[in-house]
Design an enzyme around this catalytic site. Structure first.
Site, PDB file in Angstrom:
ATOM      1  N   SER A 129      85.158 -22.151  -2.535  1.00  0.00           N
ATOM      2  CA  SER A 129      83.922 -22.386  -3.281  1.00  0.00           C
ATOM      3  C   SER A 129      83.261 -23.681  -2.836  1.00  0.00           C
ATOM      4  O   SER A 129      83.936 -24.636  -2.408  1.00  0.00           O
ATOM      5  CB  SER A 129      84.234 -22.466  -4.779  1.00  0.00           C
ATOM      6  OG  SER A 129      83.134 -22.956  -5.514  1.00  0.00           O
ATOM      7  N   TYR A 165      87.999 -26.020 -11.890  1.00  0.00           N
ATOM      8  CA  TYR A 165      87.755 -24.854 -11.033  1.00  0.00           C
ATOM      9  C   TYR A 165      87.701 -25.282  -9.563  1.00  0.00           C
ATOM     10  O   TYR A 165      88.369 -24.696  -8.705  1.00  0.00           O
ATOM     11  CB  TYR A 165      86.453 -24.176 -11.432  1.00  0.00           C
ATOM     12  CG  TYR A 165      86.024 -23.098 -10.461  1.00  0.00           C
ATOM     13  CD1 TYR A 165      86.756 -21.917 -10.333  1.00  0.00           C
ATOM     14  CD2 TYR A 165      84.899 -23.260  -9.648  1.00  0.00           C
ATOM     15  CE1 TYR A 165      86.380 -20.926  -9.437  1.00  0.00           C
ATOM     16  CE2 TYR A 165      84.513 -22.287  -8.750  1.00  0.00           C
ATOM     17  CZ  TYR A 165      85.254 -21.121  -8.643  1.00  0.00           C
ATOM     18  OH  TYR A 165      84.883 -20.156  -7.739  1.00  0.00           O
TER      19      TYR A 165
END
Length: 320
Positions: free
Chosen positions: A131, A156
């Site tokens: 990501s 995250y």
């Protein structure tokens, strides 16, 4: 080896990107199999609707978690995939603050369990989703793969950076060719209901307020899902030992531009609730795609206005 003789295992296959990837791979002649937990991270109806389309194409889908090695062992033993593409993950920057243990279970424990299975049943290649969140508080833009990515500002992002480090350690020990793909703000039809574009379109249509951070001065590298999928597909045939690539459009649009496109298409003004920027949200992300363009032939083609209008076309039909 022809595509017809290769089996690709896609985890998170009923997720947004997994669904689109499975459709593309199937159309290319690959044998596609996948798994998904169908959890309630967002309303699961859309996951089941995606899965229904995939099953209609005779793609086999298992309801299974990558954290459950016994379940996954049975799948690996039966299908012996040539390529493993891991898209299964608990997603969401702000959500990772609310339920950190869920992110650890899926994104860390699950990732290691999957790596252990590839140690037992080595595929020809392992591709996994990382990501843009790994870049954290980096202030040098655009963001290149060679830039520091060791200060993520959300759990995250931290789990995704950990995936890259874990993937490297397993590759160094067991030599499975491995590619990590850092996705930038993906959107499109059948998108996640917890993402901004989906929420904005839904709420504007329903006359409900939308929450906009930092007066709309949040710049994002909005990348249409078909372009992301093309990057994943290109990585399948790319010969390497270990590599990480950015997959983004390579240019930004701010939230105000996005809202203007939606308002123009829907012919309806948004009711906007402006809020301060959360600390875990980066004010900007933009991908340097020179490396992925050079090595993967990655050429994102979809302007934001075109992509948003495609999303709205789908949403108006889907929400009837």
């Amino acid at each position: 080896m022809s595509t017809q003789n290769q089996t690709i295992y896609v985890t998170g296959i009923a997720g947004f990107i997994g669904f689109h990837l499975a459709c593309r791979l199937h159309s290319m002649g690959y044998s596609v199999v996948g798994c998904d937990t169908f959890n309630d991270a967002y309303p699961p109806k859309i996951k089941h609707d995606r899965a229904k389309i995939l099953r209609h194409k005779r793609i086999e889908i298992y309801q299974a978690s990558i954290s459950n090695r016994l379940e996954q062992d049975k799948i690996f033993q039966k299908h012996k995939p040539d390529i493993v593409i891991n898209l299964a993950a608990q997603a969401g920057v702000r959500a990772s603050l609310a339920k950190p243990e869920v992110f650890v279970e899926s994104n860390l424990v699950g990732f290691v369990e999957l790596c252990e299975l590839m140690r037992k049943y080595p595929p020809k290649k392992f591709i996994y989703a990382s990501s843009s969140s790994v870049y954290g508080d980096n202030t040098k833009f655009p963001l290149a793969e060679s830039d520091k990515a060791d200060h993520p500002v959300s759990l995250y992002g931290a789990t995704k950076k950990a995936n890259e480090v874990i993937a490297y350690s397993y590759h160094s020990m067991f030599k499975v060719p491995t590619i990590g793909l850092r996705f930038f703000t993906c959107y499109g039809p059948y998108g996640r209901p917890d993402m901004a574009i989906y929420i904005f379109v839904k709420n504007i249509l329903e006359g409900k307020p939308i929450t906009v951070f930092n007066e709309g001065k949040m710049e994002r590298d909005f990348t249409y899902v078909d372009d992301i999928v093309s990057g994943i597909v290109a990585s399948i045939s790319y010969e390497t030992n270990f590599e990480i690539f950015n997959l983004g459009k390579g240019q930004t649009d701010d939230l105000n531009t996005l809202i203007d496109i939606i308002e123009t298409r829907l012919k309806k003004k948004a009711i906007i609730d402006y809020q301060p920027r959360p600390a875990v949200d980066m004010p900007m992300n933009i991908a340097d795609i020179e490396k992925s363009s050079e090595k993967l032939g990655f050429t994102p083609k979809t302007p934001l206005k075109e992509g948003v209008n495609k999303f709205i076309d789908w949403y108006l039909e889907y929400s009837k």
